[in-house]
Design an enzyme around this catalytic site. Structure first.
Site, PDB file in Angstrom:
ATOM      1  N   ASP A   1       0.853  -1.190   0.000  1.00 48.32           N
ATOM      2  CA  ASP A   1       0.000   0.000   0.000  1.00 48.32           C
ATOM      3  C   ASP A   1       0.896   1.249   0.000  1.00 48.32           C
ATOM      4  O   ASP A   1       1.868   1.334   0.786  1.00 48.32           O
ATOM      5  CB  ASP A   1      -0.901   0.006   1.229  1.00 48.32           C
ATOM      6  CG  ASP A   1      -1.894   1.165   1.197  1.00 48.32           C
ATOM      7  OD1 ASP A   1      -2.901   1.047   0.478  1.00 48.32           O
ATOM      8  OD2 ASP A   1      -1.634   2.168   1.890  1.00 48.32           O
TER       9      ASP A   1
ATOM     10  N   ASN B   1      -2.862  12.610  -3.692  1.00 47.64           N
ATOM     11  CA  ASN B   1      -3.840  13.056  -4.693  1.00 47.64           C
ATOM     12  C   ASN B   1      -4.361  14.445  -4.367  1.00 47.64           C
ATOM     13  O   ASN B   1      -4.520  15.297  -5.250  1.00 47.64           O
ATOM     14  CB  ASN B   1      -5.015  12.065  -4.779  1.00 47.64           C
ATOM     15  CG  ASN B   1      -4.704  10.888  -5.678  1.00 47.64           C
ATOM     16  OD1 ASN B   1      -3.878  10.996  -6.589  1.00 47.64           O
ATOM     17  ND2 ASN B   1      -5.353   9.764  -5.426  1.00 47.64           N
TER      18      ASN B   1
ATOM     19  N   ASP C   1      -2.085   9.310 -10.758  1.00 52.99           N
ATOM     20  CA  ASP C   1      -2.031   8.211 -11.747  1.00 52.99           C
ATOM     21  C   ASP C   1      -0.594   7.974 -12.184  1.00 52.99           C
ATOM     22  O   ASP C   1      -0.162   6.823 -12.354  1.00 52.99           O
ATOM     23  CB  ASP C   1      -2.906   8.543 -12.955  1.00 52.99           C
ATOM     24  CG  ASP C   1      -4.397   8.477 -12.635  1.00 52.99           C
ATOM     25  OD1 ASP C   1      -4.741   7.889 -11.582  1.00 52.99           O
ATOM     26  OD2 ASP C   1      -5.215   8.982 -13.445  1.00 52.99           O
TER      27      ASP C   1
ATOM     28  N   GLU D   1      -4.635   2.190  -4.415  1.00 54.34           N
ATOM     29  CA  GLU D   1      -3.182   2.330  -4.308  1.00 54.34           C
ATOM     30  C   GLU D   1      -2.542   1.054  -3.768  1.00 54.34           C
ATOM     31  O   GLU D   1      -1.375   1.046  -3.412  1.00 54.34           O
ATOM     32  CB  GLU D   1      -2.808   3.523  -3.414  1.00 54.34           C
ATOM     33  CG  GLU D   1      -3.133   3.344  -1.943  1.00 54.34           C
ATOM     34  CD  GLU D   1      -4.570   3.700  -1.577  1.00 54.34           C
ATOM     35  OE1 GLU D   1      -4.842   3.900  -0.398  1.00 54.34           O
ATOM     36  OE2 GLU D   1      -5.437   3.799  -2.492  1.00 54.34           O
TER      37      GLU D   1
END
Length: 610
Positions: A482, A490, A499, A526
């Site tokens: 993770d 983000n 991305d 993620e």
């Protein structure tokens, strides 16, 4: 004396002629009845009585004639019954027609003796001439004995000389004349039998036989009468032959008649049209020869009705034309070969595909014209269809033309019928479709952003490796990874940057995790999952640490992270031996718990026991 004896000879010859006329209607043979033979004896006996009327008188009671020859004739034509009947009649006449005396009794007895001897001799299995000579000699001998006994010795030599000379001459003449009449009668009988036999053959031949002379029919057998629609053969006699010929064929038929009758040529089989009495026209095949019929030159023709054959030929031709039209209109290329592999038909499409015209191919052997087909699937399919008498269908690539073909071969009694067409475009479309399906299949197992395996592919991979490990007894490890504080990333840098971050991490994972049997997948958001078949806990931990350090070394800025100024990851590690303990779900739970523990510190790797 000579005069009377010559008169007897003449009477005998006349008698022979009359006898042949009497017997002409029904010849005497071995199978004739006794009564029929006795009738011959009666006729001969009556004629013997006539001969005695012209006898030579030797004395008042002794006469000389040729009655013994009549007895011989009776024996020849009537056998035993004829000879005995004739001798009895003559003996009775000798006793009753002349004064009764010892000489008459002796003469009568001599006649009976001659009849008995001739009757016996007629039963001998000798040649005909031997029997006749024996009967004549026996009869003349018995008469000679009577003369020696009754005649004056002074006149006996002259008397016997005259008797023997006249008897021998009369016997020879009777024999010659009788043979001539018999031969003539036999020839006439044979001719009549031959004519009857020939007529019986002609009447029963199952084809029409017609004889015509001077333009008119003089003979027609029953089959010919039925063919022409006549009630009987008699109705055809005397009819003009051209009446039954189609007007358009008159010139040709007249020329053939001239060649047959005048040039004596044999007319070969030729097709004509005849007109029956009811006006219908029929197709016939006619052959003819020149013959003599009742003393005149005539033509004998054999007429075979081919109307049905012509109709069938027309129907067959029409069927062939329809088949040809169908074969020329279909999209498939088509050709046929006989049992010797010679082309018998090639349609237009086959001409185009094969690059040869039908005129060039028909009659040629397929293997000679197209040797490159040998030892290909085309060759194998054709051979299998022909040898095993079953239809064969095959799709194959023909390298010389760099094209695909679909071939269907159908055997028949005549050979092989082959349909084929170019399926290169279809094969190309099938290949493209297959590639597209494979691409779609691949995409269905890939993550669209990172290009890694997706959750679906991960589930399948983990299941396969679990089953494999259970079967082989090997360990299986799972890493759940993770990205730390990715939501803040983000929020700070935007989703587009997020991305890019995911892609960079995915690329680093692909770089660090080596092995064809290992899988890296995007587990969700993620999170990433890595399947390590055959790896125990410690190797899995070392792999996790390399991944953690590798991601951190990328130095992707992350100002929102509370553990580092760059992007870092937390990794949960779980390892087990499938089948030995727990299940696949337990492995996932252990990895997830390890990841949860790791998130308490961040930027680390934490693992569970095997």
């Amino acid at each position: 004396m000579f005069k009377e004896l010559l008169t007897d000879v003449t009477l005998i010859l006349v008698f022979l002629f009359v006898l042949h006329l009497v017997l002409e209607s029904k010849a005497i043979c071995a199978a004739s009845t006794i009564w029929r033979r006795m009738q011959v004896g009666i006729v001969n006996g009556a004629y013997g009585l006539i001969l005695m009327q012209f006898a030579v008188r030797i004395t008042d009671t002794l006469i000389m004639d040729l009655r013994h020859i009549v007895i011989v004739l009776a024996a020849r034509y009537g056998g035993v019954p004829g000879a005995l009947t004739a001798s009895l009649i003559i003996a009775a006449g000798r006793l009753t027609m002349f004064p009764f005396s010892t000489t008459a009794v002796i003469s009568s007895s001599n006649v009976l003796l001659s009849g008995l001897l001739c009757a016996w001799l007629s039963t001998r299995k000798w040649p005909s001439w031997q029997r006749l000579v024996a009967m004549h000699a026996t009869s003349m001998g018995s008469v000679t004995i009577i003369f020696i006994y009754l005649v004056d010795p002074q006149v006996l030599p002259l008397l016997l000389t005259c008797f023997w000379i006249i008897s021998v001459l009369a016997g020879l003449m009777a024999q010659w004349y009788s043979s001539m009449l018999t031969e003539k009668k036999e020839m006439a009988n044979k001719l009549a039998q031959s004519e009857a036999f020939n007529r019986a053959i002609l009447d029963n031949v199952p084809e029409a036989i017609i004889i015509h002379a001077d333009g008119h029919i003089v003979y027609c057998n029953p089959f010919g009468a039925r063919l022409m629609g006549a009630v009987s053969s008699r109705k055809m006699l005397g009819e003009p032959i051209l009446q039954f010929i189609h007007p358009d064929d008159h010139p040709l038929v007249l020329e053939r008649i001239r060649q047959i009758t005048q040039e004596r040529k044999h007319a070969e089989a030729m097709e004509e049209r005849l007109v029956r009495l009811d006006g219908t026209v029929i197709d016939v095949e006619v052959t003819g020869i020149s013959i003599e019929y009742n003393g005149q030159s005539a033509s004998l023709v054999v007429v075979k009705d081919i109307t049905s054959r012509k109709r069938q030929a027309r129907m067959l031709a029409e069927a062939h034309e329809r088949t040809s039209n169908i074969l020329e209109s279909i999209a498939d290329a088509f050709f046929s070969v006989d049992r010797h592999w010679r082309f018998t038909y090639v349609n237009r499409e086959a001409e185009r595909v094969l690059g040869r015209s039908k005129e060039m191919l028909i009659g040629c052997v397929i293997w000679d014209e197209f040797p490159r087909v040998m030892h290909t699937k085309f060759h194998d399919a054709y051979q299998e269809a022909m040898q095993h008498d079953r239809s064969v269908s095959v799709q194959t690539y023909f390298e010389p033309l760099d094209e695909w073909f679909e071939v269907r071969a159908f055997p028949s009694k005549e050979g092989l019928s082959v349909y084929f067409h170019n399926i290169t475009d279809r094969k190309q479309a099938e290949l493209e479709l297959k590639q597209l399906n494979e691409e779609l299949q691949r995409y269905s197992y890939l993550d669209g952003l990172t290009g890694l395996a997706n959750r679906r592919a991960f589930d399948l991979k983990l299941l396969r490796e679990w089953e494999k490990g259970a079967e082989e007894g090997t360990p299986l490890s799972l890493l759940l990874l993770d990205i730390d504080y990715f939501k803040l990333y983000n929020d700070t840098y935007g989703h587009e940057a997020g991305d890019r971050c995911l892609k960079q991490v995915a690329e680093k994972l692909t770089e660090l995790v080596v092995g064809t049997d290992r899988m890296i997948s995007r587990y969700g958001g993620e999170e990433f999952a890595i399947v390590l078949p055959g790896a125990a806990l410690m190797p899995a931990m070392r792999q996790a640490e390399r991944i953690r350090a590798g991601v951190e070394s990328m130095g992707i800025p992350h100002s929102g992270s509370s553990v580092s100024g760059v992007v870092t990851v937390s990794i949960g590690v779980a390892s087990t031996r499938p089948g030995a303990e727990g299940d696949m779900k337990s492995l996932l739970i252990d990895a997830d718990r390890a990841l949860y523990r790791c998130k308490e510190r961040r930027n680390c790797a934490s693992g569970g026991t095997e």
